[in-house]
Design a protein around this motif. Structure first.
Motif, PDB file in Angstrom:
ATOM      1  N   ALA A   1       0.833  -1.209   0.000  1.00 44.88           N
ATOM      2  CA  ALA A   1       0.000   0.000   0.000  1.00 44.88           C
ATOM      3  C   ALA A   1       0.866   1.256   0.000  1.00 44.88           C
ATOM      4  O   ALA A   1       0.588   2.225  -0.727  1.00 44.88           O
ATOM      5  CB  ALA A   1      -0.920  -0.001   1.222  1.00 44.88           C
ATOM      6  N   ALA A   2       1.936   1.250   0.806  1.00 43.60           N
ATOM      7  CA  ALA A   2       2.815   2.422   0.862  1.00 43.60           C
ATOM      8  C   ALA A   2       3.506   2.646  -0.482  1.00 43.60           C
ATOM      9  O   ALA A   2       3.624   3.782  -0.957  1.00 43.60           O
ATOM     10  CB  ALA A   2       3.857   2.249   1.966  1.00 43.60           C
ATOM     11  N   PHE A   3       3.950   1.558  -1.109  1.00 45.83           N
ATOM     12  CA  PHE A   3       4.606   1.686  -2.415  1.00 45.83           C
ATOM     13  C   PHE A   3       3.614   2.194  -3.463  1.00 45.83           C
ATOM     14  O   PHE A   3       3.954   3.018  -4.307  1.00 45.83           O
ATOM     15  CB  PHE A   3       5.175   0.333  -2.851  1.00 45.83           C
ATOM     16  N   THR A   4       2.391   1.698  -3.389  1.00 45.46           N
ATOM     17  CA  THR A   4       1.380   2.146  -4.349  1.00 45.46           C
ATOM     18  C   THR A   4       1.121   3.639  -4.177  1.00 45.46           C
ATOM     19  O   THR A   4       1.074   4.407  -5.156  1.00 45.46           O
ATOM     20  CB  THR A   4       0.071   1.365  -4.159  1.00 45.46           C
ATOM     21  N   LEU A   5       0.961   4.074  -2.927  1.00 46.17           N
ATOM     22  CA  LEU A   5       0.705   5.485  -2.658  1.00 46.17           C
ATOM     23  C   LEU A   5       1.865   6.352  -3.150  1.00 46.17           C
ATOM     24  O   LEU A   5       1.663   7.376  -3.819  1.00 46.17           O
ATOM     25  CB  LEU A   5       0.486   5.691  -1.155  1.00 46.17           C
ATOM     26  N   ALA A   6       3.085   5.918  -2.816  1.00 43.86           N
ATOM     27  CA  ALA A   6       4.269   6.682  -3.245  1.00 43.86           C
ATOM     28  C   ALA A   6       4.360   6.735  -4.762  1.00 43.86           C
ATOM     29  O   ALA A   6       4.679   7.774  -5.354  1.00 43.86           O
ATOM     30  CB  ALA A   6       5.537   6.054  -2.665  1.00 43.86           C
ATOM     31  N   GLY A   7       4.050   5.614  -5.405  1.00 46.89           N
ATOM     32  CA  GLY A   7       4.107   5.570  -6.869  1.00 46.89           C
ATOM     33  C   GLY A   7       3.057   6.462  -7.508  1.00 46.89           C
ATOM     34  O   GLY A   7       3.339   7.166  -8.485  1.00 46.89           O
ATOM     35  N   VAL A   8       1.860   6.459  -6.927  1.00 48.17           N
ATOM     36  CA  VAL A   8       0.786   7.294  -7.486  1.00 48.17           C
ATOM     37  C   VAL A   8       1.147   8.775  -7.361  1.00 48.17           C
ATOM     38  O   VAL A   8       1.046   9.550  -8.323  1.00 48.17           O
ATOM     39  CB  VAL A   8      -0.550   6.991  -6.762  1.00 48.17           C
TER      40      VAL A   8
ATOM     41  N   SER B   1       4.162  10.192  -6.915  1.00 45.89           N
ATOM     42  CA  SER B   1       5.313  10.524  -7.768  1.00 45.89           C
ATOM     43  C   SER B   1       4.926  10.489  -9.234  1.00 45.89           C
ATOM     44  O   SER B   1       5.394  11.309 -10.029  1.00 45.89           O
ATOM     45  CB  SER B   1       6.452   9.538  -7.535  1.00 45.89           C
ATOM     46  N   GLY B   2       4.097   9.540  -9.592  1.00 45.52           N
ATOM     47  CA  GLY B   2       3.658   9.439 -10.982  1.00 45.52           C
ATOM     48  C   GLY B   2       2.877  10.668 -11.411  1.00 45.52           C
ATOM     49  O   GLY B   2       3.089  11.205 -12.506  1.00 45.52           O
ATOM     50  N   PHE B   3       1.980  11.150 -10.538  1.00 45.49           N
ATOM     51  CA  PHE B   3       1.222  12.359 -10.868  1.00 45.49           C
ATOM     52  C   PHE B   3       2.157  13.565 -10.974  1.00 45.49           C
ATOM     53  O   PHE B   3       2.010  14.407 -11.862  1.00 45.49           O
ATOM     54  CB  PHE B   3       0.140  12.627  -9.820  1.00 45.49           C
ATOM     55  N   LEU B   4       3.127  13.651 -10.061  1.00 42.27           N
ATOM     56  CA  LEU B   4       4.081  14.761 -10.119  1.00 42.27           C
ATOM     57  C   LEU B   4       4.882  14.713 -11.419  1.00 42.27           C
ATOM     58  O   LEU B   4       5.085  15.738 -12.074  1.00 42.27           O
ATOM     59  CB  LEU B   4       5.041  14.693  -8.927  1.00 42.27           C
ATOM     60  N   THR B   5       5.335  13.503 -11.759  1.00 41.07           N
ATOM     61  CA  THR B   5       6.102  13.354 -13.004  1.00 41.07           C
ATOM     62  C   THR B   5       5.251  13.738 -14.208  1.00 41.07           C
ATOM     63  O   THR B   5       5.684  14.479 -15.090  1.00 41.07           O
ATOM     64  CB  THR B   5       6.604  11.902 -13.151  1.00 41.07           C
ATOM     65  N   GLY B   6       4.028  13.249 -14.215  1.00 40.30           N
ATOM     66  CA  GLY B   6       3.114  13.570 -15.324  1.00 40.30           C
ATOM     67  C   GLY B   6       2.802  15.049 -15.396  1.00 40.30           C
ATOM     68  O   GLY B   6       2.673  15.624 -16.486  1.00 40.30           O
TER      69      GLY B   6
ATOM     70  N   LEU C   1      10.770  17.418 -11.805  1.00 42.90           N
ATOM     71  CA  LEU C   1      10.438  16.244 -12.609  1.00 42.90           C
ATOM     72  C   LEU C   1      11.433  15.117 -12.366  1.00 42.90           C
ATOM     73  O   LEU C   1      11.046  13.970 -12.114  1.00 42.90           O
ATOM     74  CB  LEU C   1      10.449  16.644 -14.090  1.00 42.90           C
ATOM     75  N   MET C   2      12.706  15.440 -12.423  1.00 41.26           N
ATOM     76  CA  MET C   2      13.720  14.395 -12.251  1.00 41.26           C
ATOM     77  C   MET C   2      13.710  13.856 -10.810  1.00 41.26           C
ATOM     78  O   MET C   2      13.944  12.674 -10.584  1.00 41.26           O
ATOM     79  CB  MET C   2      15.107  14.943 -12.606  1.00 41.26           C
ATOM     80  N   GLY C   3      13.438  14.742  -9.841  1.00 42.81           N
ATOM     81  CA  GLY C   3      13.352  14.286  -8.452  1.00 42.81           C
ATOM     82  C   GLY C   3      12.236  13.269  -8.264  1.00 42.81           C
ATOM     83  O   GLY C   3      12.439  12.204  -7.658  1.00 42.81           O
ATOM     84  N   ALA C   4      11.067  13.581  -8.802  1.00 45.04           N
ATOM     85  CA  ALA C   4       9.935  12.652  -8.693  1.00 45.04           C
ATOM     86  C   ALA C   4      10.236  11.358  -9.441  1.00 45.04           C
ATOM     87  O   ALA C   4       9.930  10.257  -8.963  1.00 45.04           O
ATOM     88  CB  ALA C   4       8.672  13.305  -9.238  1.00 45.04           C
ATOM     89  N   ALA C   5      10.868  11.486 -10.612  1.00 41.76           N
ATOM     90  CA  ALA C   5      11.171  10.296 -11.411  1.00 41.76           C
ATOM     91  C   ALA C   5      12.197   9.406 -10.710  1.00 41.76           C
ATOM     92  O   ALA C   5      12.016   8.182 -10.618  1.00 41.76           O
ATOM     93  CB  ALA C   5      11.681  10.713 -12.790  1.00 41.76           C
TER      94      ALA C   5
END
Lengths: 100, 222
Positions: free
Chosen positions: A72-79, A81-86, B47-51
């Motif tokens: 759950a923690a990995f999923t939350l972190a991924g979501v 970070s993924g939104f930030l990256t996007g 961006l790179m930090g999040a990635a």
């Protein structure tokens, strides 16, 4: 609203990566019966054992939050970070320099 | 490369903190200068930090070896924002990883050196070398991904061997490295391909980020 070409490619890449991971997980766990544990932990455990030491973590997610705590923690972190990256990707690579 | 608390003896943990602090001091100064010169750099850093954060805890199962591991993301970041900024970003990512049961407080310095310094600088060096030899953006990026990923894990193995078996350094460096190789090698190849794809994408859309090594790029202070 239809996704633009960049969004379509990004969604296709994401779908491809998810399918690849699902396939590898299926083969590893169901077909080959392996646990697919982390290599870091395995090598670190080997190293620690060889020197009579033991490691620990700051926050033991499984002990604190149960069996699904870590996924759950990995999923939350991924979501997040993924939104930030996007969010930042188009600004960084398509919007020029005045986006800070 | 997420060494946990308790694995490294205190003297080694402190030594790696010192090495990391030396690099981070240089990183902060360079990032501040570049941010003042180019306000848009902040978005690229974010961006790179999040990635880097998400890539470096993204466990990918490798069925044939029976284990999983993760790419590191720092070679890609080093190409786009420079190896100094990448070291800073990786230290922040590693701090946050502690709350995902990866790494530790006492090993933050050692982990920053393996993922940020080794991964970033070796990756960037491979990228620049390939670019100077006339390789395409994709090939240069792929060289960065492969070299940076392997360098990170070789450095982790070296850190473990030096701290735990200093009298038999080479022997245990080889043993710990071989522990990583079966799972990490295919992931390093995957990281090479993905880094090459990102660099090709950046070369097409923001060639000025890639510096003077490719047509259309302008000199960039790493």
């Amino acid at each position: 609203m239809m996704p633009d070409p960049f969004e379509r490619r990004a969604l296709a890449v994401m779908a491809g990566m998810v399918l690849l991971m699902l396939a590898s997980s299926y083969v590893g766990t169901v077909v080959l019966g392996q646990d697919l544990g982390g290599t870091d932990a395995k090598v670190e455990g080997l190293a620690a054992d060889s020197a009579g030491r033991s490691g620990g973590v700051v926050l033991d997610l499984e002990a604190e939050f149960g069996e699904y705590g870590e996924p759950a923690a990995f999923t939350l972190a991924g979501v997040v970070s993924g939104f930030l990256t996007g969010l930042l990707w188009p600004r960084a690579f398509h919007g020029g320099g005045n986006v800070a | 490369m997420h060494i946990s608390d308790g694995i490294l003896p205190p003297i080694w943990a402190a030594a790696w903190y010192l090495v990391a602090a030396f690099f981070l001091a240089a990183c902060v100064r360079r990032v501040r200068n570049r941010t003042e010169d180019d306000p848009g750099y902040t978005a690229t850093l974010g961006l790179m930090g999040a990635a880097v954060f998400v890539i470096s805890v993204w466990h990918i199962p490798v069925a044939v070896t029976g284990s999983s591991s993760h790419p590191i993301g720092t070679p890609m970041s080093a190409v786009v924002v420079g190896p100094f900024a990448t070291t800073l970003l990786s230290s922040i990512a590693l701090f946050l990883h502690m709350f995902l049961a990866h790494g530790g407080v006492t090993t933050l310095g050692a982990n920053t050196v393996s993922m940020g310094v080794a991964g970033g600088f070796v990756g960037y060096g491979a990228y620049r070398s390939a670019g100077l030899m006339g390789a395409s953006p994709f090939a240069s990026g792929a060289a960065a991904g492969l070299a940076g990923s392997l360098a990170t894990y070789m450095t982790t193995a070296l850190i473990l061997a030096a701290a735990l078996h200093p009298g038999e350094l080479l022997r245990f460096w080889a043993i710990f490295s071989m522990g990583f190789v079966p799972t990490q090698l295919p992931l390093s190849v995957a990281e090479a391909v993905s880094t090459g794809a990102v660099v090709r994408y950046v070369a097409h859309h923001r060639p000025e980020l890639l510096g003077r090594f490719f047509p259309g790029g302008e000199p960039v202070d790493a």
